[in-house]
Motif scaffolding. Sequence first.
Motif, PDB file in Angstrom:
ATOM      1  N   ASP A   1      27.590  45.153  25.710  1.00 14.76           N
ATOM      2  CA  ASP A   1      28.786  45.602  24.982  1.00 14.76           C
ATOM      3  C   ASP A   1      28.416  46.408  23.737  1.00 14.76           C
ATOM      4  O   ASP A   1      29.266  47.046  23.140  1.00 14.76           O
ATOM      5  CB  ASP A   1      29.663  44.400  24.599  1.00 14.76           C
ATOM      6  N   MET A   2      27.147  46.373  23.349  1.00 12.51           N
ATOM      7  CA  MET A   2      26.752  47.090  22.135  1.00 12.51           C
ATOM      8  C   MET A   2      25.792  48.226  22.445  1.00 12.51           C
ATOM      9  O   MET A   2      25.861  49.295  21.853  1.00 12.51           O
ATOM     10  CB  MET A   2      26.070  46.142  21.171  1.00 12.51           C
TER      11      MET A   2
ATOM     12  N   ASP B   1      25.273  50.513  24.845  1.00 10.08           N
ATOM     13  CA  ASP B   1      25.735  51.194  26.051  1.00 10.08           C
ATOM     14  C   ASP B   1      26.047  52.662  25.793  1.00 10.08           C
ATOM     15  O   ASP B   1      26.948  53.225  26.362  1.00 10.08           O
ATOM     16  CB  ASP B   1      26.965  50.497  26.638  1.00 10.08           C
ATOM     17  N   LEU B   2      25.259  53.271  24.925  1.00  5.81           N
ATOM     18  CA  LEU B   2      25.416  54.708  24.717  1.00  5.81           C
ATOM     19  C   LEU B   2      24.862  55.462  25.923  1.00  5.81           C
ATOM     20  O   LEU B   2      24.062  54.929  26.666  1.00  5.81           O
ATOM     21  CB  LEU B   2      24.618  55.148  23.487  1.00  5.81           C
ATOM     22  N   TYR B   3      25.245  56.707  26.051  1.00  9.15           N
ATOM     23  CA  TYR B   3      24.634  57.605  27.038  1.00  9.15           C
ATOM     24  C   TYR B   3      24.591  57.042  28.458  1.00  9.15           C
ATOM     25  O   TYR B   3      23.619  57.236  29.182  1.00  9.15           O
ATOM     26  CB  TYR B   3      23.206  57.968  26.615  1.00  9.15           C
TER      27      TYR B   3
ATOM     28  N   GLY C   1      21.646  52.072  21.684  1.00  9.56           N
ATOM     29  CA  GLY C   1      22.884  51.955  20.916  1.00  9.56           C
ATOM     30  C   GLY C   1      22.786  52.698  19.607  1.00  9.56           C
ATOM     31  O   GLY C   1      21.727  53.223  19.250  1.00  9.56           O
ATOM     32  N   ALA C   2      23.889  52.721  18.871  1.00 11.33           N
ATOM     33  CA  ALA C   2      23.912  53.375  17.572  1.00 11.33           C
ATOM     34  C   ALA C   2      23.308  52.440  16.523  1.00 11.33           C
ATOM     35  O   ALA C   2      23.214  51.228  16.733  1.00 11.33           O
ATOM     36  CB  ALA C   2      25.347  53.727  17.206  1.00 11.33           C
ATOM     37  N   ASP C   3      22.929  53.015  15.373  1.00 16.34           N
ATOM     38  CA  ASP C   3      22.319  52.216  14.309  1.00 16.34           C
ATOM     39  C   ASP C   3      23.193  51.022  13.921  1.00 16.34           C
ATOM     40  O   ASP C   3      22.699  49.914  13.722  1.00 16.34           O
ATOM     41  CB  ASP C   3      22.086  53.083  13.065  1.00 16.34           C
ATOM     42  N   PHE C   4      24.500  51.277  13.811  1.00 15.49           N
ATOM     43  CA  PHE C   4      25.445  50.227  13.392  1.00 15.49           C
ATOM     44  C   PHE C   4      25.353  49.012  14.308  1.00 15.49           C
ATOM     45  O   PHE C   4      25.209  47.877  13.859  1.00 15.49           O
ATOM     46  CB  PHE C   4      26.862  50.816  13.401  1.00 15.49           C
TER      47      PHE C   4
ATOM     48  N   LEU D   1      23.960  44.978  13.927  1.00 13.87           N
ATOM     49  CA  LEU D   1      24.799  43.813  14.216  1.00 13.87           C
ATOM     50  C   LEU D   1      24.093  42.789  15.101  1.00 13.87           C
ATOM     51  O   LEU D   1      24.313  41.588  14.980  1.00 13.87           O
ATOM     52  CB  LEU D   1      26.096  44.246  14.912  1.00 13.87           C
TER      53      LEU D   1
ATOM     54  N   LYS E   1      19.950  62.726   9.260  1.00 10.80           N
ATOM     55  CA  LYS E   1      20.529  62.325  10.538  1.00 10.80           C
ATOM     56  C   LYS E   1      20.508  63.439  11.580  1.00 10.80           C
ATOM     57  O   LYS E   1      20.724  63.205  12.760  1.00 10.80           O
ATOM     58  CB  LYS E   1      21.967  61.839  10.329  1.00 10.80           C
TER      59      LYS E   1
ATOM     60  N   ASN F   1      17.434  61.499  23.269  1.00 12.85           N
ATOM     61  CA  ASN F   1      18.293  61.733  22.105  1.00 12.85           C
ATOM     62  C   ASN F   1      18.028  60.607  21.110  1.00 12.85           C
ATOM     63  O   ASN F   1      18.660  59.565  21.150  1.00 12.85           O
ATOM     64  CB  ASN F   1      19.768  61.746  22.534  1.00 12.85           C
TER      65      ASN F   1
END
Lengths: 247, 446
Positions: A12-13, A15-17, A62-65, A69, A129, A155
Amino acid sequence: MKTIRILHMYSDMLDLYGDNGNIEVLSYRAKARGIETAVEHHSVGTKDTDFSSYDLIYLGGGADFEQQLLAEDLQSCRDEIMKAFNNGTFFLLICGGYQLMGEYYKDSNGEVIDGLGMFPYHTEASLNKNKRCIGNIIIEAELNGEMSKIIGFENHGGQTSQTDKPFGRVVYGNGNRFGSEDEGYFDKNIIATYLHGPLLSKNPKLADHIIRYCAERDGNSVEMTPLDDTLEEKAREVLFRRLDARR
Amino acid sequence: MRLYNFLTLQFGKLIVKALQLLHKGAGNLPGLILLGINKNILGYFKVDCPIIAVTGTNGKTSVTNFVNRLFEQSGKNVITNKQGNNLDTGIVSLFLKLCSPTGKIHADCLVLEIDESHVPVIFKKLKLETLIVLNFFRDQLDRNGEVETLILKVKSFLETFQGNVILNADDPNVARLGLANPDNKNVKYFSVEKYKYATDKIHEVGEGKFCPVCGEPLEYEYYQYSHIGLFKCPKCGFGDNEIYLKVENVDLEKRRFTVDGREYDINNPSIYYVYNMAAVCAAAKLYNIDDDILRDTLERFEVNNGRMEKFSIGKSNAVINLAKNPVGANMTIRVMNESDHEKELMFVLNDNLADGYDVSWIWDINFEVFKDVTRVITSGRRAYDIAIRIKTSGYDASKIEVCPDLDEAVENLFSTEGEKFIIANYTSVQPTRTAVINYIDKNKEE
């Protein structure tokens, strides 16, 4: 019938790209050989996960945020994850998942997230960034003694150093760091890489390598009937042709 | 400096003229050249009228066109970037074409579609009156970076902004922008009441899982689509906003909804479209647009241009919809599934610069929900990638036909009769429209 047990961590966290597509590809190709896959999940707060009971542990990017978490939860599972690895569970780690298993990850805000320290590498991202390795990438990796070209899309801002055992040699693209020759981290039961795409969608041989490892872990041998990979072969051809022309 | 600005402006107008003489559409080129030699040129244009800007991942072009029509029908002289040249280069090009020799823009108002990342750049130089923010979805990650980066850009602009801000209350990524400047009393939220196909669980890939204020997982009462829905943070209460405009009684079959007790007909049956119309209604309310004009616009106006655009030939009907990210594509698949007939799908996928080189987003599309799809044709520069994706979702590979050449693909699509849906991504949507229009023209004559 053989069932491959897969633990998908933080789906759930991380799951980019389209990274969740890797699980789809594995399930699809296993099923075509009469091998079932059972996918279970571990996320922040999941209790009593029995990591060693799985054939494959998978983490996407995932993203840094999101990475911030989940860092604490991941740390709390360190010993159990380590045990699973030593037990022979296969680890497939993409991008963020790759970074989090190293010594540490310093993100683009300058914040340091402790990794699990399972492997000796570490990652630092530029505070700018916009400084990211982005683009199609081709690497050459050895799978079961055979050289194979792996295609994906990278990426990442993170620059990973001290990967003593890289997954492959960069043929086109950046790899672990800007303009580096090495990509990812590799061992008998781990592939950690920056390649999205998702990775397995255009690399059927790699998918089959993982399926075979997982299915034969218990000592049985499975028959990996060849599948009709015409679409995959064509998709690879299109990119090989295009990227070669650009070099 | 003033003289330098004046001279660059004249030079810019010359470029526009020259391109017109060559019969080339201006596009972004004059702006690109001008910003290259004078990056402050945007601030040199004199705009005295109100500026309304529309931003967000999906729906910008549609909402901009609708809001533009509201003002036009109200008898205003409006300047707008209808075609979606929404970066600073596009805006400079537009102004160059329309301004007086001293850089003055004559209009009653400007309605501009602005790319999320360019909101701060453009409105540092131009005085904005109203910003409408529709949604934030993952979109062209290799070009834009993470969604969060884009949200922070808009947020940084809003921190000192005192004008009107119209926000989608049902998207946590948008609603959080309402907190950017606690001193701004002109923040207004729009929302859409739960509709028939809303779900308890998230059905499609989404972004807003955690509270942007305190990091706690958000609790949703329902999801309308993707991460759009009724949410609240159980810890800090984020999400509990006063609603300025609420769309209620959404009936997609009858294509209507109500606002403040008044019923409006709309001409498109998708929840995604209803959210766009909610933003349009909010703008109409803010600017006191005559209700008859709003009603007429909602009922009759169509943007077309590859946005749920309908075509028919013989016994076949086709709908083309632009989808540049998973949420857009999932929406078309929802509309397909809500039709009970058998249908065919054509998916055109490019990976040009403007699309983003990364096509991995197609793996966030829900193809496994396919209903009564008898055949799939794929086309574009990444025709094989989308074919692999659809195959892996469990769809019968023998029903997938790959035709990278677009004209061939269209010919193939219309070789059978029936209902057709065409999904095309950013740079493929116009060539796809052209291919379909050419096919229809060619086959009419015979």
